[in-house]
Design an enzyme around this catalytic site. Sequence first.
Site, PDB file in Angstrom:
ATOM      1  N   LYS A 142      -7.364  -1.426   7.030  1.00  0.00           N
ATOM      2  CA  LYS A 142      -7.729  -2.067   5.762  1.00  0.00           C
ATOM      3  C   LYS A 142      -6.800  -3.231   5.447  1.00  0.00           C
ATOM      4  CE  LYS A 142      -7.902   1.635   3.019  1.00  0.00           C
ATOM      5  NZ  LYS A 142      -8.012   2.875   3.796  1.00  0.00           N
ATOM      6  N   HIS A 190       0.836  -1.199   0.000  1.00  0.00           N
ATOM      7  CA  HIS A 190       0.000   0.000   0.000  1.00  0.00           C
ATOM      8  C   HIS A 190       0.871   1.249   0.000  1.00  0.00           C
ATOM      9  CE1 HIS A 190      -3.534   2.499   0.858  1.00  0.00           C
ATOM     10  NE2 HIS A 190      -2.741   3.181   1.649  1.00  0.00           N
ATOM     11  N   ARG A 250     -12.919  12.799   5.816  1.00  0.00           N
ATOM     12  CA  ARG A 250     -11.605  13.434   5.941  1.00  0.00           C
ATOM     13  C   ARG A 250     -11.313  14.342   4.757  1.00  0.00           C
ATOM     14  NH1 ARG A 250      -7.951   8.509   6.192  1.00  0.00           N
ATOM     15  NH2 ARG A 250      -6.303  10.037   5.803  1.00  0.00           N
ATOM     16  N   ASP A 305     -14.068   2.826   8.816  1.00  0.00           N
ATOM     17  CA  ASP A 305     -13.003   3.571   8.146  1.00  0.00           C
ATOM     18  C   ASP A 305     -13.517   4.205   6.864  1.00  0.00           C
ATOM     19  OD1 ASP A 305     -10.204   4.344   7.458  1.00  0.00           O
ATOM     20  OD2 ASP A 305     -10.567   2.935   5.830  1.00  0.00           O
ATOM     21  N   SER A 348      -6.283   4.222   9.223  1.00  0.00           N
ATOM     22  CA  SER A 348      -7.005   3.905   7.993  1.00  0.00           C
ATOM     23  C   SER A 348      -6.263   2.860   7.176  1.00  0.00           C
ATOM     24  CB  SER A 348      -7.201   5.179   7.162  1.00  0.00           C
ATOM     25  OG  SER A 348      -7.791   4.882   5.921  1.00  0.00           O
TER      26      SER A 348
END
Length: 435
Positions: free
Chosen positions: A187, A82, A168, A161, A183
């Site tokens: 995930k 990620h 946000r 989330d 966050s």
Amino acid sequence: MRIVDIIDKKKQGQELTKEEINYFISSLEDGSMPDYQTSAWLMAVWFRGMSDDETANLTEAMINSGDVIHFGELSKKIVDKHSTGGVGDKVTITLIPLLAAAGVPIAKLSGKGLGHTGGTIDKLESIPGFSTSLSVEELHKQVEKIGVAIGQQTQNLTPADGKLYALRDVTATIDAMPLIASSVVSKKIASGADNIILDVKFGSGAFMKTSEEAVKLAELMVKIGHKLNKSITAVVTSMEEPLGRAVGNSLEIIESLEFLKGNIVTGDIAELTYDFGVLALMQIGKFIDEETAKSYLKELIHSGKAVEKFKELIIAQGGNADIIKDYNLMPQAKYKEEIKASQEGYVKKIDAYKIAYGCKLLGAGREKKTDTIDYSVGVYLNKKTGEKVAVGDVLYTIYSNDETKTLNCRKYCDEAFEITEEKPLLPKQIYAIIK
């Protein structure tokens, strides 16, 4: 227990208990807490921050707000990579088919673009027919069948989330470090991977502007992983200029395909893709030597196995795989304008944020969460930092569907380029690796 008291406590800079955080998240989930209270809490967190324990508790609460995917024994082999968000950052798209071709199972959940950064889901959805709306069951079955699946966050996976993530963007709290960390990590853990690699970016095109901030965020996410009994490796990388040459959804898919076909062998995209690939292969114990691992990955590119795996992924998720051979099947912009250099020298700098903002003006990004985006538009950097420029050379190319938007985009892109007489030293891509 009252939400207003939780907001006030955080506003005062006090540490929330695990019970208070769980109550906040459950109130978010059952709809009893209105958006304005959630927004107030987000802003309080932005100003006051959260302790490591608070952030870990928030992460765990978000994980427990929905389903958690379990792949059984396969989880020990699954790798999830990620990025915290960058400009032209397509390494996830180049890396995932490459690792899958290496026999590494990949189950990845990604988000849409937030702020000025592009989202992996937006880029993939620029492929005609490609669907990222996979259920947990579909994600599981696809990984078992072809070894790779990429989906967007579903309502059943970390739904808390998802609600915070959307707010946000419209409350200017995207860059709150505890919110980014919780966050991302929630995930990753919920999606079932035991091996998590995080690309934490810093620079003008990233949410973290300095290497010090990025290292701090990386350390926080690794700590959360340890507290929740997961192994996370964080790699801090530079985002002072766009990654690769293409910025814009369909343009970035095309550039990714060029790498997977073996047509891009040098430069930042190739360098980072191989570096992350080597790290992943060594993390799961497939190789113990970096050079051997890198040679193996390069062979997967040159043999065509990597692009073939991407083709499998496209077909499995309903996309038109013919785009691999014919880029004209991708969304096409009406106008193409080449901007030429008015002076000679070397490109010293390309400001990533200004390029990204120019692309956003074209329609490649969102102003608010309900906006649609134009998959066909973007900017291609014909020249990159360190490259020689002669008068009349094309610096960059704008792909647009509106002439006024083209002019607005050009203003920012012109400002992004800095050309000097002396050839600059190229900055290193990887700043630190934190385990």
